[in-house]
Design a protein around this motif. Structure first.
Motif, PDB file in Angstrom:
ATOM      1  N   TYR A   1       0.817  -1.208   0.000  1.00  0.00           N
ATOM      2  CA  TYR A   1       0.000   0.000   0.000  1.00  0.00           C
ATOM      3  C   TYR A   1       0.857   1.266   0.000  1.00  0.00           C
ATOM      4  CZ  TYR A   1      -3.528   3.437   1.144  1.00  0.00           C
ATOM      5  OH  TYR A   1      -4.338   4.546   1.097  1.00  0.00           O
ATOM      6  N   LEU A   2       1.867   1.306   0.835  1.00  0.00           N
ATOM      7  CA  LEU A   2       2.679   2.521   0.920  1.00  0.00           C
ATOM      8  C   LEU A   2       3.428   2.789  -0.379  1.00  0.00           C
ATOM      9  CD1 LEU A   2       4.125   2.302   4.549  1.00  0.00           C
ATOM     10  CD2 LEU A   2       2.171   3.626   3.723  1.00  0.00           C
ATOM     11  N   ILE A   3       4.077   1.760  -0.915  1.00  0.00           N
ATOM     12  CA  ILE A   3       4.833   1.946  -2.162  1.00  0.00           C
ATOM     13  C   ILE A   3       3.880   2.210  -3.328  1.00  0.00           C
ATOM     14  CG2 ILE A   3       6.319   0.786  -3.840  1.00  0.00           C
ATOM     15  CD1 ILE A   3       7.646  -0.644  -1.492  1.00  0.00           C
ATOM     16  N   GLY A   4       2.806   1.416  -3.410  1.00  0.00           N
ATOM     17  CA  GLY A   4       1.864   1.569  -4.516  1.00  0.00           C
ATOM     18  C   GLY A   4       1.163   2.918  -4.502  1.00  0.00           C
ATOM     19  N   THR A   5       0.733   3.363  -3.331  1.00  0.00           N
ATOM     20  CA  THR A   5       0.037   4.652  -3.239  1.00  0.00           C
ATOM     21  C   THR A   5       0.976   5.809  -3.509  1.00  0.00           C
ATOM     22  OG1 THR A   5      -1.525   3.730  -1.623  1.00  0.00           O
ATOM     23  CG2 THR A   5      -1.351   6.123  -1.737  1.00  0.00           C
ATOM     24  N   TRP A   6       2.188   5.721  -2.997  1.00  0.00           N
ATOM     25  CA  TRP A   6       3.177   6.767  -3.283  1.00  0.00           C
ATOM     26  C   TRP A   6       3.410   6.890  -4.787  1.00  0.00           C
ATOM     27  CZ3 TRP A   6       7.990   6.070  -5.626  1.00  0.00           C
ATOM     28  CH2 TRP A   6       8.801   7.210  -5.669  1.00  0.00           C
ATOM     29  N   GLY A   7       3.595   5.762  -5.462  1.00  0.00           N
ATOM     30  CA  GLY A   7       3.822   5.791  -6.905  1.00  0.00           C
ATOM     31  C   GLY A   7       2.589   6.255  -7.669  1.00  0.00           C
ATOM     32  N   ALA A   8       1.407   5.822  -7.229  1.00  0.00           N
ATOM     33  CA  ALA A   8       0.172   6.217  -7.916  1.00  0.00           C
ATOM     34  C   ALA A   8      -0.027   7.727  -7.875  1.00  0.00           C
ATOM     35  CB  ALA A   8      -1.020   5.509  -7.279  1.00  0.00           C
ATOM     36  N   MET A   9       0.333   8.333  -6.758  1.00  0.00           N
ATOM     37  CA  MET A   9       0.138   9.776  -6.616  1.00  0.00           C
ATOM     38  C   MET A   9       1.108  10.568  -7.483  1.00  0.00           C
ATOM     39  SD  MET A   9      -0.546   9.878  -2.499  1.00  0.00           S
ATOM     40  CE  MET A   9      -0.646  11.660  -2.397  1.00  0.00           C
ATOM     41  N   LYS A  10       2.143   9.911  -8.021  1.00  0.00           N
ATOM     42  CA  LYS A  10       3.080  10.580  -8.923  1.00  0.00           C
ATOM     43  C   LYS A  10       2.547  10.634 -10.346  1.00  0.00           C
ATOM     44  CE  LYS A  10       6.203  11.194  -5.750  1.00  0.00           C
ATOM     45  NZ  LYS A  10       6.546  12.546  -5.269  1.00  0.00           N
ATOM     46  N   VAL A  11       1.504   9.850 -10.655  1.00  0.00           N
ATOM     47  CA  VAL A  11       0.899   9.874 -11.990  1.00  0.00           C
ATOM     48  C   VAL A  11      -0.013  11.100 -12.059  1.00  0.00           C
ATOM     49  CG1 VAL A  11      -0.522   8.624 -13.655  1.00  0.00           C
ATOM     50  CG2 VAL A  11       1.012   7.361 -12.118  1.00  0.00           C
ATOM     51  N   PRO A  12       0.223  12.035 -12.996  1.00  0.00           N
ATOM     52  CA  PRO A  12      -0.525  13.294 -12.995  1.00  0.00           C
ATOM     53  C   PRO A  12      -2.040  13.138 -13.030  1.00  0.00           C
ATOM     54  CG  PRO A  12       1.358  13.454 -14.466  1.00  0.00           C
ATOM     55  CD  PRO A  12       1.281  12.031 -14.023  1.00  0.00           C
ATOM     56  N   VAL A  13      -2.548  12.195 -13.804  1.00  0.00           N
ATOM     57  CA  VAL A  13      -3.991  12.049 -13.924  1.00  0.00           C
ATOM     58  C   VAL A  13      -4.616  11.521 -12.634  1.00  0.00           C
ATOM     59  CG1 VAL A  13      -3.962   9.682 -14.806  1.00  0.00           C
ATOM     60  CG2 VAL A  13      -5.799  11.242 -15.492  1.00  0.00           C
ATOM     61  N   VAL A  14      -3.821  10.935 -11.765  1.00  0.00           N
ATOM     62  CA  VAL A  14      -4.314  10.357 -10.510  1.00  0.00           C
ATOM     63  C   VAL A  14      -4.186  11.352  -9.364  1.00  0.00           C
ATOM     64  CG1 VAL A  14      -4.032   8.496  -8.824  1.00  0.00           C
ATOM     65  CG2 VAL A  14      -3.805   8.020 -11.275  1.00  0.00           C
ATOM     66  N   GLY A  15      -2.991  11.891  -9.166  1.00  0.00           N
ATOM     67  CA  GLY A  15      -2.778  12.887  -8.120  1.00  0.00           C
ATOM     68  C   GLY A  15      -3.122  12.371  -6.728  1.00  0.00           C
ATOM     69  N   TRP A  16      -3.931  13.135  -5.997  1.00  0.00           N
ATOM     70  CA  TRP A  16      -4.281  12.798  -4.617  1.00  0.00           C
ATOM     71  C   TRP A  16      -5.512  11.894  -4.518  1.00  0.00           C
ATOM     72  CZ3 TRP A  16      -1.776  14.004  -0.070  1.00  0.00           C
ATOM     73  CH2 TRP A  16      -0.666  14.833  -0.192  1.00  0.00           C
ATOM     74  N   ALA A  17      -5.976  11.384  -5.639  1.00  0.00           N
ATOM     75  CA  ALA A  17      -7.192  10.566  -5.623  1.00  0.00           C
ATOM     76  C   ALA A  17      -7.124   9.376  -4.668  1.00  0.00           C
ATOM     77  CB  ALA A  17      -7.520  10.082  -7.045  1.00  0.00           C
ATOM     78  N   PRO A  18      -5.979   8.673  -4.520  1.00  0.00           N
ATOM     79  CA  PRO A  18      -5.941   7.537  -3.590  1.00  0.00           C
ATOM     80  C   PRO A  18      -6.291   7.892  -2.150  1.00  0.00           C
ATOM     81  CG  PRO A  18      -4.067   7.442  -5.063  1.00  0.00           C
ATOM     82  CD  PRO A  18      -4.736   8.760  -5.307  1.00  0.00           C
ATOM     83  N   LEU A  19      -6.118   9.162  -1.761  1.00  0.00           N
ATOM     84  CA  LEU A  19      -6.413   9.582  -0.392  1.00  0.00           C
ATOM     85  C   LEU A  19      -7.677  10.435  -0.302  1.00  0.00           C
ATOM     86  CD1 LEU A  19      -2.810  10.503   0.808  1.00  0.00           C
ATOM     87  CD2 LEU A  19      -4.025   8.335   1.066  1.00  0.00           C
ATOM     88  N   LYS A  20      -8.345  10.666  -1.450  1.00  0.00           N
ATOM     89  CA  LYS A  20      -9.533  11.523  -1.441  1.00  0.00           C
ATOM     90  C   LYS A  20     -10.757  10.866  -2.068  1.00  0.00           C
ATOM     91  CE  LYS A  20      -8.883  15.900  -2.360  1.00  0.00           C
ATOM     92  NZ  LYS A  20      -8.495  17.160  -3.046  1.00  0.00           N
ATOM     93  N   SER A  21     -10.537   9.981  -3.036  1.00  0.00           N
ATOM     94  CA  SER A  21     -11.656   9.363  -3.757  1.00  0.00           C
ATOM     95  C   SER A  21     -12.307   8.268  -2.916  1.00  0.00           C
ATOM     96  CB  SER A  21     -11.154   8.776  -5.077  1.00  0.00           C
ATOM     97  OG  SER A  21     -12.191   8.079  -5.730  1.00  0.00           O
ATOM     98  N   LEU A  22     -13.631   8.292  -2.837  1.00  0.00           N
ATOM     99  CA  LEU A  22     -14.351   7.301  -2.022  1.00  0.00           C
ATOM    100  C   LEU A  22     -14.112   5.880  -2.500  1.00  0.00           C
ATOM    101  CD1 LEU A  22     -17.792   9.099  -1.470  1.00  0.00           C
ATOM    102  CD2 LEU A  22     -15.898   8.870   0.147  1.00  0.00           C
ATOM    103  N   GLU A  23     -13.909   5.701  -3.808  1.00  0.00           N
ATOM    104  CA  GLU A  23     -13.731   4.349  -4.325  1.00  0.00           C
ATOM    105  C   GLU A  23     -12.355   3.772  -4.031  1.00  0.00           C
ATOM    106  OE1 GLU A  23     -13.208   6.361  -8.696  1.00  0.00           O
ATOM    107  OE2 GLU A  23     -15.032   6.299  -7.527  1.00  0.00           O
TER     108      GLU A  23
END
Length: 463
Positions: free
Chosen positions: A255-277
């Protein structure tokens, strides 16, 4: 009586001489290579028939984006505003595209040129679905083996994955679209996740699963399914009383590595910590932390069962109050994003999501029985046999395959385009059933043959 090589737990055994066991292993290795070759050849049909051309609208846009990346470089690509897309409004491509496929194509193209293979960028993009189709086939074999511990099931699953229409339709040569690469990324994440749960010493592979997940996020918007699938599996294991230390460490790394990397993708941004899904995955991490804290207290203080249950309730109560307070503070600020229209379409009628674009697309309709037969064919009848087999000799990995089957089936019923998700799990379950039947048949053959080892021992005793 020797164990049949690659047989699952609760193995069938047969009187198999060592030479026969080697022959059987060679047959399985050869079959696997043949299946991978056929997976490649089948996907070359459009190229052999029509030449090295890109098909359909989305693949053409993806190719234009790849050309721009190759010509202008990384920085300009992520600041590119394309006036020819969404005309006359234009489109900020760098912040609205999943760039994983374009980056992969450019990297492959440059490596091929570096090693002396003269291949144009167009040709690389044309062949990428074929190459990744083969890699997805191999990764599914690894996932099936990890979940069943049966090499026969893994080889059979690869054979099914190579030809199943639900996968071919998204990985044919010239179909340069995100799903062709994303299937490989998804299966790599799932295999590494299950592999990290094999033993107490393999939890570190959760980090590799996180890296594979980053690749998935950069490639396709379906990454939401992947993160929630892993989180669902981990949460179910905890609720079943299988929340071990290796599960906690593996999921924490993932989770930590995957979420950190996901937030580096511009189209995703902070969605992992803000999106309900996507917040469900964070909730599972909190659950695992609470479980690990209680387990640590139990081991340290040698607590009784009643004391452990009381401590669980106390920790759960404190965590619940903290989460409720946090939600009460953030909710009025608009911090949490709403569910997307496509996600809403999985739980309400597809014509009532509130988004006219989503409501009008035919592939967002619920799947029919005819669609299942068209895209899964005989696996509609063979895969349920493999699903029943999962109910025996259960372990963490088999629970994942069970959850994967149930969730993918539900989503594919709700939205026809998600039958793509049924391809790997149908192939895996079908491979289990076919592999078991093949092993049983081989057992019967060798049970009918005289045991040469016993005959030699009898002759030596008589002498």
């Amino acid at each position: 009586r020797r164990s049949l090589p690659g047989s699952p737990r609760g193995e069938m055994t047969a009187k198999m001489p060592a030479l026969a066991a080697l022959v059987f292993l060679a047959v399985k290795c050869t079959s696997f290579l043949v299946f991978c070759w056929n997976a490649y050849k089948i996907r070359l049909h459009a190229i052999e028939e029509y030449g090295r051309v890109i098909h359909e609208f989305d693949p053409w846009f993806n190719y234009r984006a790849t050309e721009y990346l190759a010509e202008h470089g990384w920085t300009e690509f992520f600041h590119w505003f394309d006036h020819r897309s969404w005309y006359p409004l234009g489109r900020p491509v760098g912040t609205t595209i999943y760039p994983g496929m374009q980056i992969s194509a450019v990297v492959i193209w440059k490596i091929l040129n570096w090693v002396g293979v003269d291949m144009s960028l167009n040709d690389v993009c044309v062949f990428i679905p074929c190459w990744y189709g083969v890699s997805a086939t191999a990764l599914l074999a690894l996932l099936t083996y990890e979940c069943t511990k049966s090499s026969s099931a893994a080889v059979a699953a690869a054979g099914v994955m190579a030809v199943i229409p639900a996968h071919i339709m998204r990985s044919v040569g010239g179909g340069y679209d995100n799903e062709s690469v994303a299937m490989t990324c998804m299966l790599a994440t799932f295999w590494l996740w299950c592999r990290s749960l094999r033993s107490d010493d393999s939890w570190w592979m959760g980090a590799l699963a996180g890296i594979a997940y980053i690749y998935m996020v950069a490639t396709w918007g379906g990454y939401i399914f992947v993160i929630n699938m892993v989180a669902f599996h981990a949460g179910v294991l905890v609720l079943m009383g299988r929340g071990t230390n290796k599960l906690f460490k593996s999921y924490l790394l993932f989770y930590l590595i995957g979420t950190w990397g996901a937030m580096k993708v511009p189209v995703v941004g902070w969605a992992p910590l803000k999106s309900l899904e996507q917040l469900g995955a964070l909730a599972v991490l909190v659950l695992l932390c609470m479980n690990e804290f209680v387990e640590h207290e139990r081991r340290k203080r040698k607590m009784s069962f009643n004391e452990v249950m009381l401590r669980r309730m106390q920790v759960l109560g404190v965590a619940g109050l903290c989460v409720a307070a946090l939600v009460a503070i953030l909710m009025p600020t608009g911090y949490f994003g709403p569910l997307s229209a496509r996600i809403r379409g999985l739980f309400v009628r597809h014509t009532r999501t509130g988004n006219p674009l989503v409501d009008s697309v035919a592939e967002h309709q619920p799947a029919s029985s005819q669609a299942y037969w068209q895209y899964l064919h005989v696996m509609c009848y063979i895969a349920p046999i493999g699903f029943v087999q999962l109910l025996w000799d259960r372990d963490d990995s088999k629970y994942f395959l069970t959850a994967f089957a149930c969730v993918a089936y539900y989503f594919s019923i709700r939205m026809m385009r998600l039958i793509l998700l049924m391809a790997p799990v149908a192939a895996s379950l079908g491979g289990m059933a076919i592999g078991t039947m093949v092993e049983w048949a081989v057992c019967q053959i060798f049970n009918l043959m005289p045991d040469m080892d016993e005959e030699e021992e009898e002759e030596e005793e008589e002498e």
